[in-house]
Design a protein around this motif. Structure first.
Motif, PDB file in Angstrom:
ATOM      1  N   PHE A  25       0.829  -1.191   0.000  1.00 23.15           N
ATOM      2  CA  PHE A  25       0.000   0.000   0.000  1.00 23.15           C
ATOM      3  C   PHE A  25       0.868   1.247   0.000  1.00 23.15           C
ATOM      4  CE2 PHE A  25      -3.125  -2.741   2.513  1.00 23.15           C
ATOM      5  CZ  PHE A  25      -3.771  -3.145   1.374  1.00 23.15           C
ATOM      6  N   LYS A  26       0.366   2.291  -0.619  1.00 27.64           N
ATOM      7  CA  LYS A  26       1.050   3.584  -0.624  1.00 27.64           C
ATOM      8  C   LYS A  26       1.200   4.091   0.806  1.00 27.64           C
ATOM      9  CE  LYS A  26      -0.317   5.289  -5.115  1.00 27.64           C
ATOM     10  NZ  LYS A  26      -0.984   6.352  -5.862  1.00 27.64           N
ATOM     11  N   GLY A  27       2.208   4.943   0.991  1.00 29.13           N
ATOM     12  CA  GLY A  27       2.332   5.602   2.284  1.00 29.13           C
ATOM     13  C   GLY A  27       3.703   5.503   2.925  1.00 29.13           C
ATOM     14  N   ARG A  28       4.599   4.678   2.391  1.00 25.97           N
ATOM     15  CA  ARG A  28       5.945   4.586   2.967  1.00 25.97           C
ATOM     16  C   ARG A  28       6.795   5.747   2.474  1.00 25.97           C
ATOM     17  NH1 ARG A  28       3.183   0.145   3.016  1.00 25.97           N
ATOM     18  NH2 ARG A  28       3.630  -1.439   4.558  1.00 25.97           N
ATOM     19  N   THR A  29       7.673   6.225   3.339  1.00 27.14           N
ATOM     20  CA  THR A  29       8.587   7.297   2.969  1.00 27.14           C
ATOM     21  C   THR A  29       9.767   6.712   2.193  1.00 27.14           C
ATOM     22  OG1 THR A  29       9.949   7.083   4.947  1.00 27.14           O
ATOM     23  CG2 THR A  29       8.007   8.544   5.094  1.00 27.14           C
ATOM     24  N   PRO A  30      10.512   7.566   1.491  1.00 25.53           N
ATOM     25  CA  PRO A  30      11.726   7.077   0.829  1.00 25.53           C
ATOM     26  C   PRO A  30      12.708   6.425   1.811  1.00 25.53           C
ATOM     27  CG  PRO A  30      11.139   9.210  -0.061  1.00 25.53           C
ATOM     28  CD  PRO A  30      10.231   8.962   1.117  1.00 25.53           C
ATOM     29  N   GLN A  31      12.797   6.967   3.024  1.00 23.47           N
ATOM     30  CA  GLN A  31      13.692   6.388   4.023  1.00 23.47           C
ATOM     31  C   GLN A  31      13.226   4.992   4.442  1.00 23.47           C
ATOM     32  OE1 GLN A  31      12.249   9.458   4.270  1.00 23.47           O
ATOM     33  NE2 GLN A  31      14.016  10.773   3.896  1.00 23.47           N
ATOM     34  N   GLN A  32      11.924   4.803   4.593  1.00 23.99           N
ATOM     35  CA  GLN A  32      11.391   3.483   4.926  1.00 23.99           C
ATOM     36  C   GLN A  32      11.657   2.491   3.803  1.00 23.99           C
ATOM     37  OE1 GLN A  32       7.402   4.950   5.753  1.00 23.99           O
ATOM     38  NE2 GLN A  32       7.556   4.191   7.858  1.00 23.99           N
ATOM     39  N   LYS A  33      11.481   2.918   2.566  1.00 22.21           N
ATOM     40  CA  LYS A  33      11.734   2.037   1.424  1.00 22.21           C
ATOM     41  C   LYS A  33      13.209   1.665   1.348  1.00 22.21           C
ATOM     42  CE  LYS A  33       7.858   3.569  -1.378  1.00 22.21           C
ATOM     43  NZ  LYS A  33       7.449   4.223  -2.628  1.00 22.21           N
ATOM     44  N   LYS A  34      14.075   2.604   1.642  1.00 18.32           N
ATOM     45  CA  LYS A  34      15.510   2.312   1.649  1.00 18.32           C
ATOM     46  C   LYS A  34      15.832   1.258   2.703  1.00 18.32           C
ATOM     47  CE  LYS A  34      20.017   4.543   1.884  1.00 18.32           C
ATOM     48  NZ  LYS A  34      20.730   5.827   1.969  1.00 18.32           N
ATOM     49  N   ALA A  35      15.239   1.381   3.881  1.00 20.85           N
ATOM     50  CA  ALA A  35      15.459   0.396   4.945  1.00 20.85           C
ATOM     51  C   ALA A  35      14.912  -0.976   4.547  1.00 20.85           C
ATOM     52  CB  ALA A  35      14.811   0.874   6.245  1.00 20.85           C
ATOM     53  N   ILE A  36      13.753  -1.006   3.907  1.00 20.53           N
ATOM     54  CA  ILE A  36      13.176  -2.269   3.430  1.00 20.53           C
ATOM     55  C   ILE A  36      14.091  -2.905   2.398  1.00 20.53           C
ATOM     56  CG2 ILE A  36      11.261  -3.273   2.113  1.00 20.53           C
ATOM     57  CD1 ILE A  36       9.454  -1.103   3.474  1.00 20.53           C
TER      58      ILE A  36
ATOM     59  N   PRO B 141      25.712  -6.446  -2.790  1.00 24.79           N
ATOM     60  CA  PRO B 141      24.479  -5.654  -2.733  1.00 24.79           C
ATOM     61  C   PRO B 141      24.266  -4.775  -3.966  1.00 24.79           C
ATOM     62  CG  PRO B 141      25.609  -5.560  -0.630  1.00 24.79           C
ATOM     63  CD  PRO B 141      26.534  -6.257  -1.584  1.00 24.79           C
ATOM     64  N   ASP B 142      25.344  -4.323  -4.575  1.00 22.79           N
ATOM     65  CA  ASP B 142      25.218  -3.463  -5.749  1.00 22.79           C
ATOM     66  C   ASP B 142      24.679  -4.188  -6.978  1.00 22.79           C
ATOM     67  OD1 ASP B 142      26.134  -1.242  -4.369  1.00 22.79           O
ATOM     68  OD2 ASP B 142      28.228  -1.621  -4.895  1.00 22.79           O
ATOM     69  N   ALA B 143      24.611  -5.506  -6.923  1.00 21.91           N
ATOM     70  CA  ALA B 143      24.112  -6.275  -8.062  1.00 21.91           C
ATOM     71  C   ALA B 143      22.592  -6.444  -8.029  1.00 21.91           C
ATOM     72  CB  ALA B 143      24.781  -7.652  -8.096  1.00 21.91           C
ATOM     73  N   PHE B 144      21.956  -6.054  -6.941  1.00 24.14           N
ATOM     74  CA  PHE B 144      20.515  -6.234  -6.773  1.00 24.14           C
ATOM     75  C   PHE B 144      19.737  -5.016  -7.248  1.00 24.14           C
ATOM     76  CE2 PHE B 144      22.177  -9.329  -3.937  1.00 24.14           C
ATOM     77  CZ  PHE B 144      21.198 -10.276  -3.736  1.00 24.14           C
ATOM     78  N   ASP B 145      18.533  -5.263  -7.707  1.00 23.15           N
ATOM     79  CA  ASP B 145      17.550  -4.214  -7.954  1.00 23.15           C
ATOM     80  C   ASP B 145      16.339  -4.511  -7.092  1.00 23.15           C
ATOM     81  OD1 ASP B 145      18.747  -2.584 -10.018  1.00 23.15           O
ATOM     82  OD2 ASP B 145      18.458  -4.278 -11.367  1.00 23.15           O
ATOM     83  N   VAL B 146      15.799  -3.486  -6.455  1.00 22.50           N
ATOM     84  CA  VAL B 146      14.550  -3.606  -5.706  1.00 22.50           C
ATOM     85  C   VAL B 146      13.576  -2.620  -6.335  1.00 22.50           C
ATOM     86  CG1 VAL B 146      13.412  -3.405  -3.471  1.00 22.50           C
ATOM     87  CG2 VAL B 146      15.772  -4.229  -3.584  1.00 22.50           C
ATOM     88  N   VAL B 147      12.423  -3.125  -6.734  1.00 19.34           N
ATOM     89  CA  VAL B 147      11.396  -2.300  -7.374  1.00 19.34           C
ATOM     90  C   VAL B 147      10.203  -2.225  -6.437  1.00 19.34           C
ATOM     91  CG1 VAL B 147       9.857  -2.072  -9.354  1.00 19.34           C
ATOM     92  CG2 VAL B 147      12.153  -3.042  -9.661  1.00 19.34           C
ATOM     93  N   PHE B 148       9.826  -1.018  -6.071  1.00 15.02           N
ATOM     94  CA  PHE B 148       8.657  -0.806  -5.218  1.00 15.02           C
ATOM     95  C   PHE B 148       7.477  -0.410  -6.085  1.00 15.02           C
ATOM     96  CE2 PHE B 148      12.186  -0.139  -2.310  1.00 15.02           C
ATOM     97  CZ  PHE B 148      11.774  -0.874  -1.205  1.00 15.02           C
ATOM     98  N   VAL B 149       6.353  -1.078  -5.864  1.00 14.87           N
ATOM     99  CA  VAL B 149       5.112  -0.749  -6.558  1.00 14.87           C
ATOM    100  C   VAL B 149       4.118  -0.337  -5.480  1.00 14.87           C
ATOM    101  CG1 VAL B 149       3.272  -1.583  -8.052  1.00 14.87           C
ATOM    102  CG2 VAL B 149       5.612  -2.424  -8.367  1.00 14.87           C
ATOM    103  N   ASP B 150       3.783   0.949  -5.461  1.00 13.56           N
ATOM    104  CA  ASP B 150       2.822   1.463  -4.489  1.00 13.56           C
ATOM    105  C   ASP B 150       1.419   1.314  -5.066  1.00 13.56           C
ATOM    106  OD1 ASP B 150       4.774   2.239  -2.663  1.00 13.56           O
ATOM    107  OD2 ASP B 150       5.022   4.193  -3.594  1.00 13.56           O
ATOM    108  N   VAL B 151       0.548   0.700  -4.278  1.00 17.99           N
ATOM    109  CA  VAL B 151      -0.805   0.402  -4.736  1.00 17.99           C
ATOM    110  C   VAL B 151      -1.812   1.080  -3.811  1.00 17.99           C
ATOM    111  CG1 VAL B 151      -2.453  -1.455  -5.223  1.00 17.99           C
ATOM    112  CG2 VAL B 151      -0.006  -1.837  -5.588  1.00 17.99           C
TER     113      VAL B 151
END
Length: 74
Positions: free
Chosen positions: A17-28, A45-55
């Motif tokens: 769900f929408k509502g996380r801050t950029p700092q929270q997403k970075k921690a996740i 760690p630099d080889a990973f991509d994390v994609v956030f989809v806010d719904v």
């Protein structure tokens, strides 16, 4: 332009769900990458991509119930 990757590392997709801050997403992202590395015996760690989809809750259903009905904003 960035250098090409020489290994196939994962893309981690997070839908939430929408509502996380950029700092929270970075921690996740950090926790997910670190957990993957611990669980699979290493990696960079630099080889990973994390994609956030806010719904929006109105765009997510569980069974017959919309999440906006189940978890209304206060």
């Amino acid at each position: 332009m960035s250098a090409r990757r020489t290994t196939n590392m994962p893309i981690i997709r997070v839908e939430m769900f929408k509502g996380r801050t950029p700092q929270q997403k970075k921690a996740i992202a950090r926790e997910l990458i670190d957990g993957f590395i611990r669980g699979n015996g290493g990696g960079n760690p630099d080889a990973f991509d994390v994609v956030f989809v806010d719904v929006d809750k109105q765009d997510w259903a569980h069974g017959y119930e919309m999440m906006s009905e189940k978890y209304p904003d206060k």
